[in-house]
Design a protein around this motif. Sequence first.
Motif, PDB file in Angstrom:
ATOM      1  N   UNK A 184       0.828  -1.205   0.000  1.00  0.00           N
ATOM      2  CA  UNK A 184       0.000   0.000   0.000  1.00  0.00           C
ATOM      3  C   UNK A 184       0.867   1.262   0.000  1.00  0.00           C
ATOM      4  N   UNK A 185       1.866   1.276   0.882  1.00  0.00           N
ATOM      5  CA  UNK A 185       2.768   2.439   0.969  1.00  0.00           C
ATOM      6  C   UNK A 185       3.525   2.671  -0.341  1.00  0.00           C
ATOM      7  N   UNK A 186       3.970   1.564  -0.954  1.00  0.00           N
ATOM      8  CA  UNK A 186       4.710   1.677  -2.220  1.00  0.00           C
ATOM      9  C   UNK A 186       3.815   2.259  -3.315  1.00  0.00           C
ATOM     10  N   UNK A 187       2.553   1.816  -3.374  1.00  0.00           N
ATOM     11  CA  UNK A 187       1.605   2.324  -4.373  1.00  0.00           C
ATOM     12  C   UNK A 187       1.290   3.792  -4.121  1.00  0.00           C
ATOM     13  N   UNK A 188       1.219   4.165  -2.826  1.00  0.00           N
ATOM     14  CA  UNK A 188       0.809   5.528  -2.455  1.00  0.00           C
ATOM     15  C   UNK A 188       1.938   6.544  -2.584  1.00  0.00           C
ATOM     16  N   UNK A 189       3.189   6.058  -2.691  1.00  0.00           N
ATOM     17  CA  UNK A 189       4.354   6.948  -2.640  1.00  0.00           C
ATOM     18  C   UNK A 189       4.238   8.184  -3.537  1.00  0.00           C
ATOM     19  N   UNK A 190       3.797   8.062  -4.818  1.00  0.00           N
ATOM     20  CA  UNK A 190       3.715   9.253  -5.682  1.00  0.00           C
ATOM     21  C   UNK A 190       2.732  10.320  -5.168  1.00  0.00           C
ATOM     22  N   UNK A 224     -13.055 -11.823   9.435  1.00  0.00           N
ATOM     23  CA  UNK A 224     -14.115 -11.759   8.428  1.00  0.00           C
ATOM     24  C   UNK A 224     -14.796 -13.125   8.342  1.00  0.00           C
ATOM     25  N   UNK A 225     -15.909 -13.215   7.615  1.00  0.00           N
ATOM     26  CA  UNK A 225     -16.639 -14.481   7.490  1.00  0.00           C
ATOM     27  C   UNK A 225     -15.755 -15.574   6.887  1.00  0.00           C
ATOM     28  N   UNK A 226     -14.783 -15.165   6.048  1.00  0.00           N
ATOM     29  CA  UNK A 226     -13.883 -16.139   5.405  1.00  0.00           C
ATOM     30  C   UNK A 226     -12.873 -16.717   6.385  1.00  0.00           C
ATOM     31  N   UNK A 227     -12.762 -16.112   7.595  1.00  0.00           N
ATOM     32  CA  UNK A 227     -11.777 -16.552   8.589  1.00  0.00           C
ATOM     33  C   UNK A 227     -10.505 -15.718   8.580  1.00  0.00           C
ATOM     34  N   UNK A 228     -10.363 -14.838   7.579  1.00  0.00           N
ATOM     35  CA  UNK A 228      -9.167 -13.989   7.499  1.00  0.00           C
ATOM     36  C   UNK A 228      -9.200 -12.901   8.569  1.00  0.00           C
ATOM     37  N   UNK A 229      -8.019 -12.374   8.957  1.00  0.00           N
ATOM     38  CA  UNK A 229      -8.007 -11.244   9.897  1.00  0.00           C
ATOM     39  C   UNK A 229      -8.773 -10.060   9.289  1.00  0.00           C
ATOM     40  N   UNK A 230      -9.556  -9.364  10.092  1.00  0.00           N
ATOM     41  CA  UNK A 230     -10.393  -8.272   9.574  1.00  0.00           C
ATOM     42  C   UNK A 230      -9.561  -7.157   8.940  1.00  0.00           C
ATOM     43  N   UNK A 231      -8.338  -6.946   9.451  1.00  0.00           N
ATOM     44  CA  UNK A 231      -7.490  -5.837   8.985  1.00  0.00           C
ATOM     45  C   UNK A 231      -7.183  -5.937   7.484  1.00  0.00           C
ATOM     46  N   UNK A 232      -7.275  -7.174   6.911  1.00  0.00           N
ATOM     47  CA  UNK A 232      -7.072  -7.316   5.462  1.00  0.00           C
ATOM     48  C   UNK A 232      -8.040  -6.411   4.695  1.00  0.00           C
ATOM     49  N   UNK A 233      -9.272  -6.279   5.225  1.00  0.00           N
ATOM     50  CA  UNK A 233     -10.309  -5.514   4.512  1.00  0.00           C
ATOM     51  C   UNK A 233      -9.970  -4.016   4.408  1.00  0.00           C
ATOM     52  N   UNK A 234      -9.719  -3.299   5.539  1.00  0.00           N
ATOM     53  CA  UNK A 234      -9.379  -1.879   5.392  1.00  0.00           C
ATOM     54  C   UNK A 234      -8.126  -1.623   4.558  1.00  0.00           C
ATOM     55  N   UNK A 235      -7.133  -2.523   4.637  1.00  0.00           N
ATOM     56  CA  UNK A 235      -5.932  -2.352   3.807  1.00  0.00           C
ATOM     57  C   UNK A 235      -6.317  -2.472   2.328  1.00  0.00           C
ATOM     58  N   UNK A 236      -7.175  -3.478   2.014  1.00  0.00           N
ATOM     59  CA  UNK A 236      -7.606  -3.682   0.624  1.00  0.00           C
ATOM     60  C   UNK A 236      -8.396  -2.486   0.107  1.00  0.00           C
ATOM     61  N   UNK A 237      -9.254  -1.909   0.964  1.00  0.00           N
ATOM     62  CA  UNK A 237     -10.047  -0.728   0.573  1.00  0.00           C
ATOM     63  C   UNK A 237      -9.109   0.443   0.264  1.00  0.00           C
ATOM     64  N   UNK A 238      -8.092   0.629   1.118  1.00  0.00           N
ATOM     65  CA  UNK A 238      -7.115   1.704   0.892  1.00  0.00           C
ATOM     66  C   UNK A 238      -6.353   1.467  -0.417  1.00  0.00           C
ATOM     67  N   UNK A 239      -6.023   0.191  -0.685  1.00  0.00           N
ATOM     68  CA  UNK A 239      -5.294  -0.150  -1.924  1.00  0.00           C
ATOM     69  C   UNK A 239      -6.143   0.182  -3.158  1.00  0.00           C
ATOM     70  N   UNK A 265      -6.761   8.116  -5.333  1.00  0.00           N
ATOM     71  CA  UNK A 265      -6.916   9.047  -4.211  1.00  0.00           C
ATOM     72  C   UNK A 265      -5.618   9.153  -3.410  1.00  0.00           C
ATOM     73  N   UNK A 266      -5.518  10.205  -2.589  1.00  0.00           N
ATOM     74  CA  UNK A 266      -4.281  10.494  -1.857  1.00  0.00           C
ATOM     75  C   UNK A 266      -4.308  10.116  -0.390  1.00  0.00           C
ATOM     76  N   UNK A 267      -3.441  10.772   0.394  1.00  0.00           N
ATOM     77  CA  UNK A 267      -3.165  10.396   1.787  1.00  0.00           C
ATOM     78  C   UNK A 267      -4.403  10.451   2.685  1.00  0.00           C
TER      79      UNK A 267
END
Length: 751
Positions: A24-30, A56-71, A79-81
């Motif tokens: 995420x950070x690498x993508x956001x750098x520009x 999440x319902x899939x069993x994954x840690x919930x934090x995967x979701x907000x990171x994916x949304x930001x990505x 979008x920016x910072x």
Amino acid sequence: MSVEAVAIDLELEKKEILKRYRKLLASAKPYLRDNDAKLIKQAFLMSVEAHKHMRRKSGEPYIYHPIAVAQICVDEIGLGATSIICALLHDVVEDTEVTLDEISEQFGSKVAKIIDGLTKISGVFEHGSSQQAENFRKMLLTLSDDIRVILIKLADRLHNMRTLTSMARDKQLKISSETFYLYAPLAHRLGLHAIKSELEDLCLKYTEPEAYKEIAKRLKETKASREKFIQNFIRPIDKGLQDMSFKHVIKGRPKSIYSIHNKLKKSNVPFDEIYDLFAVRVILDVPKEQEKAACWAVYSMVTDHYKPNPDRLKDWISNPKSNGYESLHTTVMSSGKKGRWVEVQIRTTRMDEIAEKGFAAHWKYKGNDTRTNKAFESWLSQIREALDSSDKAQQSAVELVDDIRSSLYNEEVFVYTPKGKLIVLKEGATALDFAFEIHTEVGARCIGAKVNNKLVPLSYKLKTGDIIECMTSAKQKPSEDWLGFVVTTKAKSRIKDYIKEANKQHVIVGRDMVEHRLKILGVNVLTLEVTNQLRAYFNAKDANDLFYRFGKGYIQLDELKRWKSDRESHERKQAAKSIQEPLTNTKNLVKELKKLHGDRKDADALLIGEDMDKIDYTLAKCCNPIAGDDVFGFVTINEGIKIHRTSCPNAPELLSRHGDRVLKAVWASKIEMSFVAHLIIKGTDRMGLMNDVTRVISQDLQVNIQNLSIGVKDGIFEGKIALMVNNTGHLEKLVNSLEQVSGVVEIERGE
């Protein structure tokens, strides 16, 4: 599983979380400046901590979701910072102990305000209202101040749709329908073409899985021949572009699965005969000042090679859409033995970025196109006015969302005042819509208009390029008839304001009349529950509409006696059932179903065919479901549970507005019932065709025909047949047999 194995799993998850964060950070750098990376890290750590025990319902840690949304915000919307911080924190207020005050303290009031707009409203809603609509209204209120609320919400919704497989079937239906009803149109309006197309495809995947699989399968089967066809088609265009010394890229692709599905439904033609199934995009890398000339030069070259369809030329370069979309579209006939229609889109790199990333990309070029900015501002101001008006008039959230939704998918017309000021209105807008756009009072007093110096009525539909002059009179007043032809949100809401003000007296009188008559009938208090029952019974939009119709005499007071009788009959029927909870309480109903069904698979689902003696449900007449159809239950206010097909025309509205009243429903494995199925049979007329059709149905397959109507026009036969079948397998066998009858060309299932 051993403790050691769990520890290893958690360690792996931590590594995966860090890996995703670094990506995420690498993508956001520009996009980052000054202190941005530090603030993003703070937001990430706060989100990890807040969601640490959630999965999440899939069993994954919930934090995967907000990171994916930001990505998605970074990669697919641009979008920016600030948006990245909001995406990482978008669920913490709703789902954890973190408060808006804490967010404001750490990240500032702007971030807190956006997150507030993204946080769902909690609490109990009046029955007949809609939690989804209330949340949507809240989001729109923030949208009018900061458009990033909707852009982040769209990223959130896109990730939810991409990971919907792990959700229960009823939740899949609810979320998909809500997405199709509200979020795909919003993505369209905001110019996010790629996201809009993916949302529509994913909605189809879950609401009509068989149709989705069939088209995906056909696209896969035809991939090699399609790629060969596209390569042959673009070869002369590519050479022409090289000869013209244009730096360019050419992309060939099939239309989206949803748009193909739509064409199949609308045109009733086989997959192989779909009009303009292919689209080729020519993207030119030229300076801004040369764009228009370059695109038209390429159009000229393309039409030298292929014959264009003159009715299919769309010039969105001279007149961009209000969502910023610019492109030149033409549909041409390919050469060869079997010509095919191919849509060619000609645009520049700048236009392509705006087409894919919408207004987020448009901001990058802002100032270059004031007209597009004005057009979008015009739409935003319509939303602000609708929200403002709904507050004054206590317009229901459902009504407001319907009004605003109707403005999302329309094309625009570009018209002018006599002084040359450009006004952008949605397609289908009338002279009266224009008058309200100029000023509320001009609209309210408008008696007619001059369009291009010719007198026209208020209902005249405007065309791009029209010059309009409004004519007013102090004696003119808005009338209910006007709502029949205005199309803009502003005009509708202003007319409703005037009418509601004028009708207040009728509402007061109507309420008094109803209360008095109910007391005579033994109903001493007009409670909210009674009002809601009356509203549903008489199909009124809201309580004011109900009392107004009594006050005006549109509903006679004697009808209240019939309502009371029907209500008592329904209550007696309910009393005989084993489940006594009010049907409006869906959660309690699900609990009772689980008790009733024990350990059975789908214990929380209504079992059609076996639960009839315990729960009041009926098959919806709008779609006539039969055993084997993919269905859901919907809890109505007065008529118990209705079973609808997931492909029912009313399904998107029911599921998106009132997902909290949706119930999982499955067919009993051994259901002994007959169902009415409707078939529409089309073909070429010949002597004895009808006899052959009825013989196959009645004699060969021994199916009872309930109703039959036929019509013949210009040698084309169309028959509508209602017949009794046992299930979808039985119906499929019948359709297969009818397709063998000579002269029958097409059979489809009716509603």
